[in-house]
Enzyme design. Structure first.
Site, PDB file in Angstrom:
ATOM      1  N   ASP A   1       0.859  -1.190   0.000  1.00  0.00           N
ATOM      2  CA  ASP A   1       0.000   0.000   0.000  1.00  0.00           C
ATOM      3  C   ASP A   1       0.900   1.246   0.000  1.00  0.00           C
ATOM      4  O   ASP A   1       1.707   1.439   0.907  1.00  0.00           O
ATOM      5  CB  ASP A   1      -0.878  -0.033   1.257  1.00  0.00           C
ATOM      6  CG  ASP A   1      -1.975   1.020   1.226  1.00  0.00           C
ATOM      7  OD1 ASP A   1      -3.029   0.777   1.829  1.00  0.00           O
ATOM      8  OD2 ASP A   1      -1.785   2.088   0.621  1.00  0.00           O
TER       9      ASP A   1
ATOM     10  N   GLU B   1      -2.771  -0.148  -4.142  1.00  0.00           N
ATOM     11  CA  GLU B   1      -2.830  -1.217  -3.155  1.00  0.00           C
ATOM     12  C   GLU B   1      -3.083  -2.564  -3.818  1.00  0.00           C
ATOM     13  O   GLU B   1      -3.934  -2.657  -4.695  1.00  0.00           O
ATOM     14  CB  GLU B   1      -4.002  -0.864  -2.226  1.00  0.00           C
ATOM     15  CG  GLU B   1      -4.152  -1.735  -1.045  1.00  0.00           C
ATOM     16  CD  GLU B   1      -5.405  -1.365  -0.245  1.00  0.00           C
ATOM     17  OE1 GLU B   1      -5.863  -0.196  -0.304  1.00  0.00           O
ATOM     18  OE2 GLU B   1      -5.933  -2.255   0.426  1.00  0.00           O
TER      19      GLU B   1
END
Ligand code: DCP
Ligand code: MG
Length: 364
Positions: A17, A116
């Site tokens: 992320d 992500e």
């Protein structure tokens, strides 16, 4: 304890992320923004107060600014907040760069948002923590952006890991630490626990994984229905949902072949409408959008032509509009007489309709 519980999950999963993604990109590209509180969104003073904050840098977050906050409210919380309008084109291009790097490590990639993804690196010979370090290095080298990575044997733990040392951190949760990690986790951090569930837990006096662990499966089912099972296994650091490789989907389309060639413009129009409806139904079901609309036409002489339109933003999923676009292309290619054997409509340059929350409800 059952044998099932003792069986080890041998997968190796990373959750990656990017830190404060949109904000970090804008700070990278404009050093003046690095020392100020930054919100990605339109300045309410210049846009009649409308708009929301997509994300904020860590300076602004300290002042209480966060994603999805109204721009006016953000300015109240942080009066010297600097607004920069989002540049989605740029973020998409960077996302593609990052995804290309993911493919250096594995092809089993489940994108969750632009910044992500889950990577299943079980097939890679190298140790997962080493891969995490290399991946972070490669992303930095190519994009000059930092990210956080969680390393574990299932998706829930990997995701919790990437959140654990954010920004710019790696957290490895191996088997022998996982149970403890879950027991000490505040209940609001469990996947799928929203405001409503949180309120129920408050009434039940459940504050963390330890309290949750103490509840029986029957009790959890009584209070939460089938979600009770998800919670029961989550408390036991067990989650078998696979990394769903969605990175291969390039296009979504539909075509029809006609036994008798079509000679009428109205027939063509009706056929395009029908195709567009089917494609839209498919796209809607899969929560996808596309930026390129391609029309395929084959005539009785077997001449096949394809022609596409690419937009900078995604097309509305509106069959009538798509059929009109297809007709514009058709009229250009066949201004006079025709005999058509096949028509097709395809979307490519596919993107997810919105960033999906990790859903656990359908996975047990
Ligand atoms: N985003 C958005 N609206 C939201 C949440 C996110 O537009 N409600 C956008 C902006 C973010 C990007 O998606 O930069 C990635 O979302 P994340 O939840 O990963 O948030 P960040 O990357 O900004 O922050 P961090 O990952 O450091 O918590
Ligand atoms: Mg992020």
């Amino acid at each position: 304890m059952s044998e099932f519980l003792q069986a080890k999950d041998h997968r190796r999963i990373l959750h990656v992320d990017i830190d404060a993604f949109y904000a970090q990109v804008e700070m990278r590209d404009n050093p003046k923004l690095r020392q100020v509180p930054l919100g990605i969104g339109r300045d309410p003073d210049q846009h009649h107060g409308h708009g929301v904050i997509a994300t904020a840098n860590y300076i602004a977050r300290k002042a209480g600014v966060h994603s999805a906050m109204g721009a006016i409210e953000a300015k109240k919380a942080c009066p010297n907040l600097v607004f920069v309008a989002p540049n989605f084109e740029k973020y998409r291009a960077i996302s593609a760069q990052i995804h290309a790097i993911f493919h250096e490590f594995t092809d089993m990639i489940e994108p969750v948002a632009l910044d992500e993804a889950y990577l299943d690196v079980s097939a890679n010979k190298m140790a997962a923590p080493t891969l995490a370090a290399q991946l972070r290095h490669r992303i930095w080298e190519e994009t000059h952006l930092t990210c956080s990575v969680g390393v574990s044997y299932n998706k829930v733990l990997a995701k919790l890991g990437s959140e654990h040392h954010k920004p710019n951190g790696v957290t490895v949760i191996p088997h022998d630490l996982a149970q403890d990690f879950m027991l000490n986790l505040p209940i609001r951090k469990f996947r799928g626990v929203g405001q409503k569930t949180l309120e129920k837990f408050e009434k039940l006096g459940v504050k963390d994984g330890r309290d949750l662990f103490a509840m029986s499966l029957d009790d959890l089912r009584v209070h939460f229905g089938s979600f009770g099972d998800v919670l029961y296994w989550q408390a036991r650091a067990t989650h078998f949902s696979p990394v769903k490789d969605r990175s291969v989907r390039q296009s979504v389309g539909k075509e029809s072949t006609f036994e008798f060639a079509l000679h009428d413009r109205s027939q063509i129009e009706a056929a395009f409408k029908d195709l567009a409806e089917k494609v839209v139904a498919n796209m809607t079901k899969r929560k996808l959008l596309g930026r390129t609309l391609t029309v395929k036409i084959r005539d009785e002489q077997f001449k096949t032509q394809t022609k596409g339109i690419t937009q900078s933003t995604t097309f509305d999923l509106d069959p009538a509009f798509m059929a009109r676009q297809a007709m514009l292309i058709f009229d250009e290619l066949y201004p006079e007489e025709f005999a058509i054997r096949l028509l097709g409509i395809t979307f490519s340059n596919i993107v997810e309709q919105k960033y999906e929350a990790v859903s656990l409800f359908d996975q047990f």
